[in-house]
Design an enzyme around this catalytic site. Structure first.
Site, PDB file in Angstrom:
ATOM      1  N   SER A   1       0.848  -1.195   0.000  1.00 42.36           N
ATOM      2  CA  SER A   1       0.000   0.000   0.000  1.00 42.36           C
ATOM      3  C   SER A   1       0.878   1.237   0.000  1.00 42.36           C
ATOM      4  O   SER A   1       2.013   1.213   0.506  1.00 42.36           O
ATOM      5  CB  SER A   1      -0.907   0.016   1.238  1.00 42.36           C
ATOM      6  OG  SER A   1      -1.515   1.286   1.414  1.00 42.36           O
TER       7      SER A   1
ATOM      8  N   TYR B   1      -2.533  -0.912  10.228  1.00 41.63           N
ATOM      9  CA  TYR B   1      -2.611  -1.314   8.815  1.00 41.63           C
ATOM     10  C   TYR B   1      -1.359  -0.877   8.063  1.00 41.63           C
ATOM     11  O   TYR B   1      -0.747  -1.672   7.333  1.00 41.63           O
ATOM     12  CB  TYR B   1      -3.854  -0.704   8.187  1.00 41.63           C
ATOM     13  CG  TYR B   1      -3.968  -0.894   6.684  1.00 41.63           C
ATOM     14  CD1 TYR B   1      -4.496  -2.064   6.152  1.00 41.63           C
ATOM     15  CD2 TYR B   1      -3.576   0.110   5.806  1.00 41.63           C
ATOM     16  CE1 TYR B   1      -4.618  -2.237   4.781  1.00 41.63           C
ATOM     17  CE2 TYR B   1      -3.693  -0.056   4.433  1.00 41.63           C
ATOM     18  CZ  TYR B   1      -4.213  -1.220   3.928  1.00 41.63           C
ATOM     19  OH  TYR B   1      -4.337  -1.388   2.570  1.00 41.63           O
TER      20      TYR B   1
END
Length: 281
Positions: A173, A186
Site C-alpha cells: 500500500s 494497517y
C-alpha cells in the site's frame, strides 16, 4: 540463446550490436494470451482489486482459484465473469489467518489443476483509529494475522509447487511509504509486506521464483465504505495529484505485468499505481 557472456571488447562507442556475443535479445514476446497454461491463486479474489486481477488473468488465459472469507455473492459473480473468458475458476472460502486453511486451499488447487504458477497475496483488512491508544491488542493481532501472517502461511504451503519462473505477488500500500495517522496498524503491516517481499525475493532468486509487490493508492473497493464514514467516503481519493480515487481495473495491469514475461528481470520490486503520489520506493 545463452545469457552467459564471453570476454570481448569493442574499441569505439557506442559500439556495434552486430559484433556482440551473445547478441542482445530485442524481439517482443509472442502475441496472444500471456498466461495460457498458467494457474493463479488469488487471495481476496472475490471483489475489488482481487476481482479485477482475476478477470485480467482470465483474459490472458490463466485458470483461477479465488480465496475469500465469506463474501459468497461477490465470489460467485467473479467466478461467472471469469468463466465468460472460457476459463475455469475454483472458489475457496475460508480464513487465511488459519495456516491449516492455507494448506488446504493450496491442496485443493493441486487436486483441481495439478499445478500452481502464480500466487497473489491480496487479502487485507483495516480498522481506522484516531490514536494508538485506541488500538486494542486484539485488533493489532488480527490486522497482522490477516495482512502479514497469511502471506507466510500461503507461501509456505505453495512453495513446494512453485517451479522456476513462478511468480509471487504481494499487495502492499502507499501507506507503507507515506504513513497514515488513522491506519497505524494497517500501515505497519504494509511496511512489513514491503520488507518481506524484498527479503523473500533474495531468498528465492536462485530458484528462479520472482517475488514482487504492488502498492496501490486510494482505490475504490468494498474495503473503503466498510472502513470509513459516509462523509470520509465522499472525499476519498480527492487528495492525490490526479484528484480522484483509482478503480480496480487501473491497478490490475500491474499484476498482469508482474505475472508475465514482461517482468522476467524484476524481483524484489514494488509498483505504484497511486494516482500520482511521489514515494521513495
Amino acid at each position: 540463446m545463452s545469457d552467459t557472456l564471453v570476454p570481448q571488447h569493442q574499441s569505439h562507442q557506442p559500439g556495434s550490436e552486430a559484433a556482440m556475443d551473445p547478441a542482445p535479445r530485442y524481439a517482443p514476446p509472442p502475441t496472444g494470451p500471456q498466461l495460457a497454461g498458467k494457474v493463479a491463486l488469488i487471495s481476496g479474489g472475490d471483489s475489488g482489486i482481487g476481482r479485477a486481477v482475476a478477470l485480467a488473468y482470465a483474459q490472458q488465459g490463466a485458470r483461477l482459484a479465488l480465496v475469500y472469507l465469506d463474501e459468497h455473492e461477490d465470489a460467485r459473480q467473479t467466478q461467472r465473469l471469469a468463466q465468460q473468458y472460457g476459463t475455469e475458476c475454483l472458489l475457496l472460502p475460508g480464513d487465511i489467518t488459519d495456516p491449516d486453511f492455507c494448506t488446504t486451499a493450496v491442496q485443493a488447487v493441486v487436486e483441481k489443476f495439478g499445478q500452481l504458477d502464480i500466487l497473489v497475496n491480496n487479502a487485507a483488512q483495516q480498522y481506522p483509529q484516531a490514536s494508538i491508544e485506541d488500538i486494542s491488542p486484539q485488533q493489532l493481532e488480527h490486522t497482522f494475522r490477516t495482512n502479514v501472517f497469511s502471506m507466510f502461511y500461503m507461501i509456505r504451503a505453495a512453495l513446494p509447487l512453485l517451479q522456476s519462473g513462478a511468480r509471487i505477488i504481494n499487495t502492499a500500500s502507499v501507506t507503507a511509504y507515506r504513513g497514515s495517522k488513522h491506519l497505524l496498524d494497517y500501515a505497519a503491516t504494509k511496511g512489513a509486506i514491503v520488507a518481506f517481499t524484498r527479503s523473500l525475493a533474495l531468498q528465492l532468486a536462485e530458484r528462479g521464483i520472482h517475488v514482487n509487490a504492488v502498492a496501490p493508492g486510494p482505490i475504490w473497493t468494498p474495503l473503503i465504505p466498510s472502513s470509513f464514514s459516509a462523509e470520509e467516503v465522499a472525499k476519498f481519493g480527492s487528495n492525490v495529484p490526479l484528484g480522484r480515487p483509482g478503480q480496480p481495473d487501473e491497478v490490475a495491469p500491474a499484476y498482469v505485468l508482474l505475472a508475465t514475461q514482461g517482468a522476467s528481470y524484476m524481483t524484489g520490486q514494488v509498483l505504484h499505481p497511486n494516482g500520482g503520489e511521489i514515494v521513495n520506493s
